[in-house]
Structure formats: structure tokens, C-alpha cells
Motif scaffolding. Sequence first.
Motif, short mmCIF file in Angstrom:
data_model
loop_
_atom_site.label_atom_id
_atom_site.label_comp_id
_atom_site.label_asym_id
_atom_site.label_seq_id
_atom_site.Cartn_x
_atom_site.Cartn_y
_atom_site.Cartn_z
N PRO A 107 45.81 43.90 43.70
CA PRO A 107 45.75 43.03 44.89
C PRO A 107 44.76 43.49 45.96
CG PRO A 107 48.03 43.66 44.38
CD PRO A 107 47.14 44.48 43.52
N LEU A 108 44.25 44.70 45.86
CA LEU A 108 43.34 45.20 46.90
C LEU A 108 42.00 44.49 46.91
CD1 LEU A 108 43.92 49.06 46.82
CD2 LEU A 108 44.97 47.36 48.33
N ILE A 109 41.56 44.02 45.74
CA ILE A 109 40.24 43.39 45.63
C ILE A 109 40.39 42.09 44.84
CG2 ILE A 109 37.87 43.62 44.80
CD1 ILE A 109 38.23 46.66 45.03
N GLU A 110 40.17 40.99 45.50
CA GLU A 110 40.30 39.70 44.85
C GLU A 110 39.35 39.58 43.65
OE1 GLU A 110 39.78 35.00 45.91
OE2 GLU A 110 40.17 36.41 47.54
N GLY A 111 39.89 39.16 42.52
CA GLY A 111 39.08 38.93 41.33
C GLY A 111 38.71 40.18 40.55
N CYS A 112 39.30 41.31 40.90
CA CYS A 112 38.95 42.55 40.20
C CYS A 112 39.63 42.59 38.82
CB CYS A 112 39.34 43.76 41.02
SG CYS A 112 41.12 44.04 41.11
N CYS A 113 39.17 43.52 38.01
CA CYS A 113 39.74 43.76 36.69
C CYS A 113 40.29 45.18 36.66
CB CYS A 113 38.68 43.61 35.61
SG CYS A 113 37.94 41.98 35.53
N ILE A 114 41.15 45.44 35.69
CA ILE A 114 41.73 46.76 35.49
C ILE A 114 41.32 47.27 34.12
CG2 ILE A 114 43.86 48.09 35.26
CD1 ILE A 114 43.54 47.10 38.10
N LEU A 115 40.84 48.49 34.07
CA LEU A 115 40.51 49.15 32.81
C LEU A 115 41.26 50.48 32.80
CD1 LEU A 115 38.95 49.53 30.18
CD2 LEU A 115 36.99 50.26 31.52
N GLY A 116 42.43 50.47 32.18
CA GLY A 116 43.23 51.68 32.10
C GLY A 116 43.00 52.40 30.79
N GLU A 117 43.14 53.71 30.82
CA GLU A 117 42.91 54.50 29.61
C GLU A 117 43.83 54.06 28.48
OE1 GLU A 117 42.92 59.09 27.95
OE2 GLU A 117 43.61 58.71 29.99
N GLU A 118 45.08 53.84 28.78
CA GLU A 118 46.02 53.48 27.72
C GLU A 118 45.76 52.06 27.23
OE1 GLU A 118 46.97 56.23 26.87
OE2 GLU A 118 46.71 57.14 28.83
N GLY A 119 45.41 51.17 28.12
CA GLY A 119 45.05 49.81 27.72
C GLY A 119 43.79 49.78 26.88
N ALA A 120 42.82 50.61 27.24
CA ALA A 120 41.57 50.68 26.48
C ALA A 120 41.80 51.27 25.10
CB ALA A 120 40.54 51.50 27.24
N ASP A 121 42.76 52.18 24.99
CA ASP A 121 43.07 52.74 23.68
C ASP A 121 43.64 51.65 22.76
OD1 ASP A 121 43.32 55.23 21.98
OD2 ASP A 121 45.40 54.50 21.94
N GLU A 168 34.10 46.25 27.81
CA GLU A 168 33.08 45.28 28.21
C GLU A 168 33.25 44.83 29.66
OE1 GLU A 168 32.77 42.12 25.34
OE2 GLU A 168 32.68 43.56 23.68
N LEU A 169 34.43 45.04 30.22
CA LEU A 169 34.65 44.70 31.62
C LEU A 169 33.64 45.41 32.53
CD1 LEU A 169 38.54 44.92 31.83
CD2 LEU A 169 37.14 42.83 31.90
N LEU A 170 33.21 46.58 32.12
CA LEU A 170 32.30 47.38 32.95
C LEU A 170 30.93 46.73 33.12
CD1 LEU A 170 33.23 50.92 31.65
CD2 LEU A 170 33.76 49.95 33.90
N THR A 171 30.58 45.82 32.23
CA THR A 171 29.29 45.16 32.34
C THR A 171 29.40 43.76 32.93
OG1 THR A 171 29.44 44.34 30.07
CG2 THR A 171 28.33 46.46 30.40
N GLY A 172 30.60 43.37 33.33
CA GLY A 172 30.81 42.05 33.91
C GLY A 172 30.48 42.00 35.39
#
Length: 167
Positions: A63-77, A84-88
Motif C-alpha cells: 500500500p505504500l506505493i500505488e501500482g507497485c509489485c512485490i518480488l519476494g525470495e520465496e515467491g520467486a523460488d 521479469e517484474l524488475l524490467t517492467g
Amino acid sequence: MTVQQVLADPEAVATIIREVAALEIMPRFQKLAAHEITNKDSGEIVTAADHAAEAALSARLQPLIEGCCILGEEGADADPGVMELLTGEAPVWVIDPVDGTRNFAAGKRCFAVIIALCHGGQTIAGWIYDPQKDVTAIAVTGEGAWVDGARISVSTGKSMTELRGSL
């Protein structure tokens, strides 16, 4: 988009990290049951604290940043495609809920929570929190770095070669 437009208050993030560590990580330190430590497909270990802290951090940072994405280590595993979120176009919170999971699971005191905020393929801010020592380091691109609110800077003194010679 500037760092200030993406991230209004770096200390608010540090507070979230400290609170989540107090609620999800530290109560499990040196108290993990065998079933709370498992292996990822990569062979690395993961604990109940990793999963709980990542979920809590994700819920509080989103909620801190509207429209942001989350890339968690466990989710990425579980889904390497999320990298690919990192290049968006959207800002991305990168979460390592327990860096040093092997130490944490073994009851050793060397672990931390690491969060980065990336945008446009660049890291624009980072946080490292040591819950054992209750020490937080924050760095923001173009603004500097702080440890527990005190500005830190790169030494302009001796070179590494000079320092090695004095050891």
C-alpha cells in the motif's frame, strides 16, 4: 519518476521491517520445530519465519506505493518468472525476509531482513535490518545512507592497501 515520487518516507519502511521482524521472525528464533524447516527446489532451506515474514512485509509494503509489485525470495523460488517484474514499468519491492536462513534455522545470530525498492531496472533504495542488534541501515539513491538515523559516508582517509598494511 524521481526517488522522492516513488518513496516518500524511507523511515516508514524501516518501521515496517522492525515490526514484522518482531512479530514473525524473532518469536521463531531458536524455537523452530523440525516441520518448520523445509527445502526449496534449489536445495536451499526455508523456514516458517521466511514465509510468514515475506507475507507480512508484502502486505504492509504494497500500500505504500500505488501500482507497485512485490518480488519476494520465496515467491520467486516458486515462480522464477516473477523476476521479469524488475524490467517492467512499475516500482518493485524486492524482499529477502530472512537473509541468512541457514544461520537462522541453526540458531546462529548472523541473519538480517533485506528490502530493496527498484524502479526502471535500477535499485533506488535499500534497507538492511539486524533484528538481533536492532540496527537498521538505509540507503537512497542520490540522498545518501544512514545507520539508525545517523548519516554515514565513504571514508576519504586511507586506501584499502594502507589499511591492510596497518593490520
